[in-house]
Design an enzyme around this catalytic site. Structure first.
Site, short mmCIF file in Angstrom:
data_model
loop_
_atom_site.label_atom_id
_atom_site.label_comp_id
_atom_site.label_asym_id
_atom_site.label_seq_id
_atom_site.Cartn_x
_atom_site.Cartn_y
_atom_site.Cartn_z
N CYS A 114 0.80 -1.23 0.00
CA CYS A 114 0.00 0.00 0.00
C CYS A 114 0.83 1.28 0.00
CB CYS A 114 -0.95 -0.01 1.19
SG CYS A 114 -2.05 -1.45 1.19
N HIS A 251 -2.64 6.76 2.61
CA HIS A 251 -3.16 5.49 2.09
C HIS A 251 -4.62 5.36 2.48
CE1 HIS A 251 -4.04 1.38 1.49
NE2 HIS A 251 -3.82 1.00 2.74
N ASN A 281 -10.49 0.10 -0.21
CA ASN A 281 -9.04 0.11 -0.10
C ASN A 281 -8.46 -0.46 -1.40
OD1 ASN A 281 -6.34 -0.54 0.41
ND2 ASN A 281 -6.71 -1.13 2.52
#
Length: 323
Positions: A114, A251, A281
């Site tokens: 990520c 993130h 996500n």
């Protein structure tokens, strides 16, 4: 030799299929109320039409080229950040190079989960400033859905698929004015696609990979312990405070983590770019998609934007951008 780097164009792409929380509730023991309360996520785009990571990456790049007079032949370097590659070899970046017919570019992947876009942008910045390349294409692309175990409701509800592409150029401007990167190797907190070694020679041997797994509470605790301090120290080293930053793009893990960061940094949520509610996500693509959306919705001239990635490994880092 160029003193800096500028963004020439950017775009993002997501698969057309939208999966709602209610859709997930039909295949696992969960519900919309629980997912929104714990993650802030309402929908995510999922690749259900056979699009792999290189396909998403290619389409994002093609859209970016539509915004400039540059062509794929002008690109010297292609970096794709992903931890959901099409395969171990060839690299997803090599497949994108083929798809775009970027015949003059050399290409490779970066796998820092990520935090990928931050590491990819940092790497391209160095090549461009060194004069090794004049134009670089940095793409963050993920098809997280293919790595999910949909029996694992604590993980599967978080993730979506997407990609964003940035065309960078060596310039007298200086986009990246500060950065700070870290890695703490720990495969127990978050892992995906682990491949076990052999224990015996057998005609039945065939590689098997693991699905994505995360220890959610431990991830949250690590982020809370490390990231606010990391951001504050980076800014302090450069004579800045959180109040001096116009936009934060962390993130897009989940909305609750972003809210925690805003609270710890004593900054309003209005300064935090978020897309996790509609995209979920998207791993390394989340920051890149957020920056692309921001570039196309507000004027960034003279603004300071902090990009902060954190994820599996545990790998984290920030880049301070001056527009």
């Amino acid at each position: 030799m160029a003193q800096g780097v500028k963004i020439v164009a950017s775009s993002h792409y997501v698969p057309k299929d939208v999966v709602t929380n209610d859709d997930l509730a039909t295949i696992m023991d969960t519900n919309d109320e629980w997912i929104q309360a714990h993650t802030g996520i309402k929908t995510r785009h999922v690749s259900l039409q056979g699009e792999n990571t290189s396909d998403l990456a290619t389409k994002a790049a093609q859209q970016a080229f539509e915004q400039t007079s540059l062509t794929p032949d002008d690109i010297d370097l292609i970096i794709v950040t992903t931890f959901t590659p099409d395969g171990l070899a060839p690299s997803t970046a090599a497949l994108v190079q083929r798809n775009l017919q970027a015949n003059n570019a050399w290409a490779y992947d970066i796998s820092t989960a990520c935090a990928g876009f931050v590491f990819g942008l940092s790497t391209a910045d160095k090549f461009l400033k060194a004069g090794t390349a004049k134009h670089a294409l940095v793409i963050s692309a993920e098809v997280n859905s293919k790595m999910m175990d949909f029996h694992d409701r604590t993980s599967a509800v978080f993730f979506g698929d997407g990609a964003a592409a940035f065309i960078l150029e060596a310039s007298s401007e200086n986009l990246v004015i500060a950065e700070d990167m870290h890695t703490i190797g720990n495969a127990e907190v978050v892992h995906s696609g682990l491949i076990a070694p052999l224990h015996e020679l057998s005609e039945n041997n065939s590689p098997q990979t693991t699905a994505f797994h995360q220890e959610g509470r431990q991830v949250f605790s690590e982020v809370e312990r490390l990231i606010p301090k990391h951001i504050s120290e980076l800014l302090q080293k450069n004579g800045l405070a959180p109040d001096d930053i116009d936009y934060f793009i962390p993130h897009q893990a989940n909305l609750r983590i972003i809210e925690m960061l805003a609270k710890r940094l004593q900054q309003p949520m209005s300064k935090f770019v978020t897309n996790v509610a509609k995209y979920g996500n998207t791993s390394s693509a989340g920051i890149a998609m957020g920056l692309d959306e921001l570039r196309h919705h507000v004027s960034l001239q003279g603004k300071k934007v902090l990009l902060t990635g954190f994820g599996a490994g545990f790998t984290y880092g920030s880049i301070l951008c001056q527009f």
